[in-house]
Motif scaffolding. Sequence first.
Motif, PDB file in Angstrom:
ATOM      1  N   LEU B  32       0.851  -1.183   0.000  1.00 56.39           N
ATOM      2  CA  LEU B  32       0.000   0.000   0.000  1.00 56.39           C
ATOM      3  C   LEU B  32       0.884   1.229   0.000  1.00 56.39           C
ATOM      4  O   LEU B  32       1.902   1.265   0.706  1.00 56.39           O
ATOM      5  N   GLN B  33       0.504   2.188  -0.795  1.00 60.40           N
ATOM      6  CA  GLN B  33       1.246   3.436  -0.855  1.00 60.40           C
ATOM      7  C   GLN B  33       0.318   4.580  -0.485  1.00 60.40           C
ATOM      8  O   GLN B  33      -0.853   4.595  -0.857  1.00 60.40           O
ATOM      9  N   TRP B  34       0.852   5.527   0.249  1.00 50.20           N
ATOM     10  CA  TRP B  34       0.140   6.771   0.553  1.00 50.20           C
ATOM     11  C   TRP B  34       0.792   7.900  -0.250  1.00 50.20           C
ATOM     12  O   TRP B  34       2.025   8.043  -0.252  1.00 50.20           O
ATOM     13  N   TYR B  35      -0.047   8.681  -0.904  1.00 51.14           N
ATOM     14  CA  TYR B  35       0.392   9.835  -1.674  1.00 51.14           C
ATOM     15  C   TYR B  35      -0.304  11.083  -1.146  1.00 51.14           C
ATOM     16  O   TYR B  35      -1.426  11.015  -0.640  1.00 51.14           O
ATOM     17  N   ARG B  36       0.344  12.229  -1.321  1.00 49.42           N
ATOM     18  CA  ARG B  36      -0.306  13.515  -1.088  1.00 49.42           C
ATOM     19  C   ARG B  36      -0.284  14.308  -2.387  1.00 49.42           C
ATOM     20  O   ARG B  36       0.754  14.383  -3.067  1.00 49.42           O
ATOM     21  N   VAL B  47       4.845   7.206   1.466  1.00 54.95           N
ATOM     22  CA  VAL B  47       5.372   5.986   2.080  1.00 54.95           C
ATOM     23  C   VAL B  47       4.805   4.765   1.384  1.00 54.95           C
ATOM     24  O   VAL B  47       3.728   4.823   0.780  1.00 54.95           O
ATOM     25  N   THR B  48       5.545   3.669   1.444  1.00 52.82           N
ATOM     26  CA  THR B  48       5.070   2.365   0.992  1.00 52.82           C
ATOM     27  C   THR B  48       5.134   1.415   2.176  1.00 52.82           C
ATOM     28  O   THR B  48       6.153   1.355   2.876  1.00 52.82           O
ATOM     29  N   VAL B  49       4.060   0.689   2.429  1.00 52.46           N
ATOM     30  CA  VAL B  49       4.053  -0.323   3.486  1.00 52.46           C
ATOM     31  C   VAL B  49       3.742  -1.667   2.853  1.00 52.46           C
ATOM     32  O   VAL B  49       2.886  -1.756   1.962  1.00 52.46           O
ATOM     33  N   VAL B  50       4.453  -2.689   3.310  1.00 55.32           N
ATOM     34  CA  VAL B  50       4.297  -4.011   2.701  1.00 55.32           C
ATOM     35  C   VAL B  50       4.054  -5.120   3.715  1.00 55.32           C
ATOM     36  O   VAL B  50       3.629  -6.217   3.332  1.00 55.32           O
ATOM     37  N   VAL B  55       4.402  -0.207  10.993  1.00 52.41           N
ATOM     38  CA  VAL B  55       4.200   1.198  11.331  1.00 52.41           C
ATOM     39  C   VAL B  55       5.408   1.978  10.809  1.00 52.41           C
ATOM     40  O   VAL B  55       6.546   1.592  11.055  1.00 52.41           O
ATOM     41  N   LYS B  56       5.134   3.040  10.087  1.00 57.49           N
ATOM     42  CA  LYS B  56       6.209   3.902   9.607  1.00 57.49           C
ATOM     43  C   LYS B  56       5.923   5.336  10.011  1.00 57.49           C
ATOM     44  O   LYS B  56       4.772   5.761   9.996  1.00 57.49           O
ATOM     45  N   LYS B  57       6.991   6.033  10.351  1.00 56.00           N
ATOM     46  CA  LYS B  57       6.839   7.432  10.742  1.00 56.00           C
ATOM     47  C   LYS B  57       7.622   8.327   9.799  1.00 56.00           C
ATOM     48  O   LYS B  57       8.753   8.021   9.410  1.00 56.00           O
ATOM     49  N   LEU B  58       6.997   9.440   9.457  1.00 57.21           N
ATOM     50  CA  LEU B  58       7.618  10.443   8.609  1.00 57.21           C
ATOM     51  C   LEU B  58       7.333  11.788   9.263  1.00 57.21           C
ATOM     52  O   LEU B  58       6.271  12.378   9.056  1.00 57.21           O
ATOM     53  N   LYS B  59       8.269  12.206  10.100  1.00 53.99           N
ATOM     54  CA  LYS B  59       8.095  13.442  10.875  1.00 53.99           C
ATOM     55  C   LYS B  59       6.806  13.359  11.684  1.00 53.99           C
ATOM     56  O   LYS B  59       6.670  12.516  12.562  1.00 53.99           O
ATOM     57  N   ARG B  60       5.825  14.204  11.399  1.00 59.98           N
ATOM     58  CA  ARG B  60       4.579  14.201  12.178  1.00 59.98           C
ATOM     59  C   ARG B  60       3.540  13.229  11.636  1.00 59.98           C
ATOM     60  O   ARG B  60       2.422  13.175  12.151  1.00 59.98           O
ATOM     61  N   LEU B  61       3.891  12.483  10.616  1.00 57.40           N
ATOM     62  CA  LEU B  61       2.951  11.541  10.002  1.00 57.40           C
ATOM     63  C   LEU B  61       3.293  10.117  10.441  1.00 57.40           C
ATOM     64  O   LEU B  61       4.445   9.706  10.387  1.00 57.40           O
TER      65      LEU B  61
END
Lengths: 114, 112
Positions: B32-36, B47-50, B55-61
């Motif tokens: 699954l990928q999240w795009y903005r 991010v891509t999660v497989v 759980v993945k963190k990207l700064k405040r996300l």
Amino acid sequence: GAGVSQSPSNKVTEKGKDVELRCDPISGHTALYWYRQRLGQGLEFLIYFQGNSAPDKSGLPSDRFSAERTGESVSTLTIQRTQQEDSAVYLCASSLQSGPGTQYFGPGTRLLVL
Amino acid sequence: TQLLEQSPQFLSIQEGENLTVYCNSSSVFSSLQWYRQEPGEGPVLLVTVVTGGEVKKLKRLTFQFGDARKDSSLHITAAQPGDTGLYLCGLGGGGSNYKLTFGKGTLLTVNP
């Protein structure tokens, strides 16, 4: 260029006319994708190129839609005899190879059919 | 046909608030990928999660992938006006499957 570019950025046309949309992928990217984004909708897959062959055209909504790709570079999406329901943003993306990797999107072409 | 739903469809909050948006599928997916997507621009991969439970963190996300790999969430802490945009989730079919199936997205507006 550094990213995927698309032209024109905006296109207004009259119903029944043909339009050509262009996509310049990132250099070296073998995979290229076209999507359509209607207002308030998600991205709708249209067609996928691997090199200059199109193994999957299943997303093209009708035979008025066609696409070509020259080598591993420029692609054009052609819509013949445009209809008002073709109005949408057409997005192109490229990636290094097919698979669940990163797809890099261009800014899109906003098509309005009057 | 794989059904993909994102919720809420629209979200308007004040700067500094926290929020969570969701992506749910009718079937299991491999990635699954999240795009903005910002106005006038194409989507940009966040991010891509497989892996189920990932759980993945990207700064405040913070992105979470459900254990059953049928759902995902995106949590934003202390939202800022720069977070404004359309958040899209895209599902990958696995292996060399190139096709991403996208939801309709969540349109987030963060007011100053």
